[in-house]
Design a protein around this motif. Sequence first.
Motif: not given
Length: 166
Positions: A32-40, A15-23, A142-151
Amino acid sequence: MTRIIPALVLGMVEEASSSAHSEVSPFWQSDSEGIPEEGMYQLATELDVRDPDHLLDQLPPGYRIVYSIFMWEQSRAGEGFTTGVHNSGQALVHVAAASYAEVGMSEEAVALRRMLEQYAKTPLDHDRIEAEYNAVDNPYKDDWERIPHLVRHLCENADRYFYVEG
């Protein structure tokens, strides 16, 4: 042995994969850029069941990490530290801090713990609470450092965090 997603959460991951529009499912395999973060974020929402601790106790550590951090991050982003802690609960933020430490982001863990200590002393003093968080030398402030690193870390180490032997 084959590594598999635990049956308890397979539908949630799909469901998380579908909601994040992951193929692809699971979403953490997407390039795909942004898909793993949105999936998390989507997976954290899926894991927000009536008794999440009971569910999370039965799963590999990545699910608790995703749940605690991304539920906290959603609250923090929308409401700031004080209201975010009030709405999330101190216990969840403590688990998020421990989760950050577990993935090697100890500076974020220390900053969150200091912020929580100040929150316990002065729950209505927004400036002091935020100042305690900011007082830590933290490359993940900063969010733009923390979240991408974590993902990135979670995706690169998915076998360790999200799978069991099948």
